[in-house]
Design a protein around this motif. Structure first.
Motif, PDB file in Angstrom:
ATOM      1  N   MET A   1       0.843  -1.198   0.000  1.00 19.42           N
ATOM      2  CA  MET A   1       0.000   0.000   0.000  1.00 19.42           C
ATOM      3  C   MET A   1       0.877   1.247   0.000  1.00 19.42           C
ATOM      4  O   MET A   1       1.782   1.382   0.811  1.00 19.42           O
ATOM      5  N   LYS A   2       0.607   2.138  -0.953  1.00 25.81           N
ATOM      6  CA  LYS A   2       1.409   3.341  -1.065  1.00 25.81           C
ATOM      7  C   LYS A   2       1.038   4.338   0.025  1.00 25.81           C
ATOM      8  O   LYS A   2      -0.109   4.469   0.404  1.00 25.81           O
ATOM      9  N   THR A   3       2.039   5.046   0.507  1.00 24.02           N
ATOM     10  CA  THR A   3       1.808   6.065   1.527  1.00 24.02           C
ATOM     11  C   THR A   3       2.651   7.294   1.202  1.00 24.02           C
ATOM     12  O   THR A   3       3.540   7.251   0.344  1.00 24.02           O
ATOM     13  N   GLY A   4       2.402   8.368   1.917  1.00 22.84           N
ATOM     14  CA  GLY A   4       3.229   9.555   1.815  1.00 22.84           C
ATOM     15  C   GLY A   4       3.317  10.128   0.420  1.00 22.84           C
ATOM     16  O   GLY A   4       2.336  10.216  -0.319  1.00 22.84           O
ATOM     17  N   ASN A   5       4.523  10.491   0.031  1.00 23.97           N
ATOM     18  CA  ASN A   5       4.754  11.217  -1.212  1.00 23.97           C
ATOM     19  C   ASN A   5       4.290  10.451  -2.448  1.00 23.97           C
ATOM     20  O   ASN A   5       3.707  11.021  -3.375  1.00 23.97           O
ATOM     21  N   SER A   6       4.523   9.135  -2.490  1.00 20.44           N
ATOM     22  CA  SER A   6       4.138   8.342  -3.663  1.00 20.44           C
ATOM     23  C   SER A   6       2.621   8.303  -3.841  1.00 20.44           C
ATOM     24  O   SER A   6       2.109   8.354  -4.967  1.00 20.44           O
ATOM     25  N   LEU A   7       1.876   8.244  -2.724  1.00 27.15           N
ATOM     26  CA  LEU A   7       0.424   8.224  -2.802  1.00 27.15           C
ATOM     27  C   LEU A   7      -0.097   9.577  -3.293  1.00 27.15           C
ATOM     28  O   LEU A   7      -1.025   9.633  -4.120  1.00 27.15           O
ATOM     29  N   VAL A   8       0.489  10.646  -2.816  1.00 28.33           N
ATOM     30  CA  VAL A   8       0.077  11.985  -3.248  1.00 28.33           C
ATOM     31  C   VAL A   8       0.321  12.156  -4.741  1.00 28.33           C
ATOM     32  O   VAL A   8      -0.522  12.697  -5.468  1.00 28.33           O
ATOM     33  N   ILE A   9       1.470  11.666  -5.216  1.00 27.74           N
ATOM     34  CA  ILE A   9       1.778  11.759  -6.646  1.00 27.74           C
ATOM     35  C   ILE A   9       0.752  10.995  -7.462  1.00 27.74           C
ATOM     36  O   ILE A   9       0.271  11.470  -8.505  1.00 27.74           O
ATOM     37  N   ASP A  10       0.394   9.799  -7.010  1.00 29.11           N
ATOM     38  CA  ASP A  10      -0.618   9.008  -7.715  1.00 29.11           C
ATOM     39  C   ASP A  10      -1.974   9.728  -7.728  1.00 29.11           C
ATOM     40  O   ASP A  10      -2.676   9.741  -8.743  1.00 29.11           O
ATOM     41  N   LEU A  11      -2.338  10.310  -6.588  1.00 37.14           N
ATOM     42  CA  LEU A  11      -3.615  11.039  -6.504  1.00 37.14           C
ATOM     43  C   LEU A  11      -3.622  12.240  -7.449  1.00 37.14           C
ATOM     44  O   LEU A  11      -4.629  12.513  -8.124  1.00 37.14           O
ATOM     45  N   GLU A  12      -2.508  12.943  -7.526  1.00 39.90           N
ATOM     46  CA  GLU A  12      -2.414  14.092  -8.424  1.00 39.90           C
ATOM     47  C   GLU A  12      -2.542  13.645  -9.880  1.00 39.90           C
ATOM     48  O   GLU A  12      -3.216  14.305 -10.684  1.00 39.90           O
ATOM     49  N   ASP A  13      -1.913  12.529 -10.214  1.00 37.32           N
ATOM     50  CA  ASP A  13      -2.014  11.992 -11.579  1.00 37.32           C
ATOM     51  C   ASP A  13      -3.468  11.638 -11.909  1.00 37.32           C
ATOM     52  O   ASP A  13      -3.962  11.905 -13.013  1.00 37.32           O
ATOM     53  N   GLN A  14      -4.151  11.019 -10.958  1.00 33.12           N
ATOM     54  CA  GLN A  14      -5.547  10.649 -11.168  1.00 33.12           C
ATOM     55  C   GLN A  14      -6.430  11.885 -11.343  1.00 33.12           C
ATOM     56  O   GLN A  14      -7.315  11.913 -12.199  1.00 33.12           O
ATOM     57  N   MET A  15      -6.184  12.893 -10.510  1.00 33.31           N
ATOM     58  CA  MET A  15      -6.957  14.132 -10.627  1.00 33.31           C
ATOM     59  C   MET A  15      -6.734  14.791 -11.981  1.00 33.31           C
ATOM     60  O   MET A  15      -7.686  15.267 -12.631  1.00 33.31           O
ATOM     61  N   ASN A  16      -5.517  14.825 -12.440  1.00 31.06           N
ATOM     62  CA  ASN A  16      -5.225  15.405 -13.755  1.00 31.06           C
ATOM     63  C   ASN A  16      -5.881  14.600 -14.876  1.00 31.06           C
ATOM     64  O   ASN A  16      -6.372  15.165 -15.850  1.00 31.06           O
ATOM     65  N   THR A  17      -5.866  13.271 -14.706  1.00 28.93           N
ATOM     66  CA  THR A  17      -6.445  12.399 -15.735  1.00 28.93           C
ATOM     67  C   THR A  17      -7.941  12.621 -15.903  1.00 28.93           C
ATOM     68  O   THR A  17      -8.468  12.581 -17.021  1.00 28.93           O
ATOM     69  N   ILE A  18      -8.637  12.858 -14.786  1.00 27.23           N
ATOM     70  CA  ILE A  18     -10.095  13.035 -14.875  1.00 27.23           C
ATOM     71  C   ILE A  18     -10.492  14.512 -14.975  1.00 27.23           C
ATOM     72  O   ILE A  18     -11.661  14.870 -14.807  1.00 27.23           O
ATOM     73  N   GLY A  19      -9.514  15.371 -15.290  1.00 23.32           N
ATOM     74  CA  GLY A  19      -9.827  16.770 -15.557  1.00 23.32           C
ATOM     75  C   GLY A  19      -9.993  17.640 -14.338  1.00 23.32           C
ATOM     76  O   GLY A  19     -10.814  18.561 -14.340  1.00 23.32           O
ATOM     77  N   LEU A  20      -9.208  17.374 -13.292  1.00 27.97           N
ATOM     78  CA  LEU A  20      -9.261  18.197 -12.082  1.00 27.97           C
ATOM     79  C   LEU A  20      -7.870  18.749 -11.772  1.00 27.97           C
ATOM     80  O   LEU A  20      -7.318  18.516 -10.691  1.00 27.97           O
ATOM     81  N   PRO A  21      -7.286  19.490 -12.693  1.00 27.17           N
ATOM     82  CA  PRO A  21      -5.906  19.968 -12.502  1.00 27.17           C
ATOM     83  C   PRO A  21      -5.751  20.948 -11.345  1.00 27.17           C
ATOM     84  O   PRO A  21      -4.722  20.954 -10.671  1.00 27.17           O
ATOM     85  N   LEU A  22      -6.752  21.777 -11.109  1.00 24.45           N
ATOM     86  CA  LEU A  22      -6.656  22.738 -10.010  1.00 24.45           C
ATOM     87  C   LEU A  22      -6.688  22.037  -8.659  1.00 24.45           C
ATOM     88  O   LEU A  22      -6.028  22.464  -7.706  1.00 24.45           O
ATOM     89  N   MET A  23      -7.462  20.959  -8.576  1.00 26.95           N
ATOM     90  CA  MET A  23      -7.490  20.177  -7.350  1.00 26.95           C
ATOM     91  C   MET A  23      -6.135  19.498  -7.118  1.00 26.95           C
ATOM     92  O   MET A  23      -5.656  19.420  -5.982  1.00 26.95           O
ATOM     93  N   ALA A  24      -5.510  19.032  -8.196  1.00 26.55           N
ATOM     94  CA  ALA A  24      -4.195  18.400  -8.081  1.00 26.55           C
ATOM     95  C   ALA A  24      -3.157  19.399  -7.576  1.00 26.55           C
ATOM     96  O   ALA A  24      -2.332  19.080  -6.707  1.00 26.55           O
TER      97      ALA A  24
END
Length: 248
Positions: A1-24
């Protein structure tokens, strides 16, 4: 299970992918902040959503203003009040109308006054405010009638679609209402159809006219029956009279 910085990076990638760049971007900013670990969860969610919400609501408003032909008209309803330049009858009419309840109730507004008295300013102010919640359209009455008459004569199915579109607007603003004499009976019929169908569907219409309703007959081929029918619909609910104040 990813934690810390790697999880945040994954979440940002997902947000960008679904069109939420400002949230990322906001997540990255929060994660790097000193109070990230102590923030309340609901507070964090609110902070993350705020930029996306503001961006999307702004874009939606701008799209509605553009579709309503109200882009570039910075009208402020708070300026529509009695002053040294003009007087409103009734005095509280702009304030009452600014609640936009008349749109919710499907009521019409007739704004009367001489040239440059502020009729268009009031109508556009109401229209711009309404764009935040409703679909609005602003047009010059004479131009609209001429265009619809031409379409009706050449492409009736398109005319029907245009009428359906006009009736779909929560608020239709007809500026320069009966500014010039209507000499074409077809324009009279189109105007009657617009007013009648919008009332039937509980859609609000604002008309701005330099002429007193009693003089409308002379502007409609001296057709008293049609003039009375149009006047009855246009002045059925709210009538606002703007009187400029002469200065010596």
């Amino acid at each position: 299970m990813k934690t810390g910085n790697s999880l945040v990076i994954d979440l940002e990638d997902q947000m960008n992918t679904i069109g939420l760049p400002l949230m990322a971007l906001k997540l990255d900013e929060l994660y790097r902040s000193a109070n990230f670990l102590t923030m309340d969860r609901l507070e964090m969610l609110s902070v993350l959503l705020e930029p996306e919400y503001a961006d999307k609501t702004t874009k939606r408003l701008n799209n509605r203003l553009r579709n309503a032909h109200l882009v570039g008209t910075p009208c402020d309803i708070s300026k529509c009040r009695d002053s040294s330049q003009r007087h409103y009858e009734p005095t509280d009419a702009p304030k009452v109308l600014s609640t936009l309840q008349f749109i919710e109730d499907g009521l019409n507004v007739c704004i009367l006054g001489p040239s440059d008295s502020g009729k268009t300013f009031l109508a556009k102010s109401l229209g711009a405010a309404a764009c935040e919640r409703y679909r609005v359209n602003y047009c010059h009455c004479g131009e609209l009638l001429e265009r619809l008459v031409d379409i009706k004569a050449t492409d009736y199915p398109k005319y029907q679609r245009e009428m359906k579109r006009l009736c779909a607007f929560h608020l239709l603003i007809l500026d320069d209402f009966l500014l010039n004499t209507i000499m074409d009976e077809r324009e009279v019929k189109v105007l009657m159809e617009i007013m009648e169908k919008r009332i039937e569907t509980s859609r609000s219409t604002i008309v701005c006219s330099q002429r007193e309703p009693d003089s409308w007959k002379a502007m409609i081929m001296n057709d008293e029956v049609s003039a009375n029918a149009i006047m009855k619909r246009a002045t059925k609910h709210y009538i606002v009279v703007i009187q400029p104040i002469e200065t010596s």
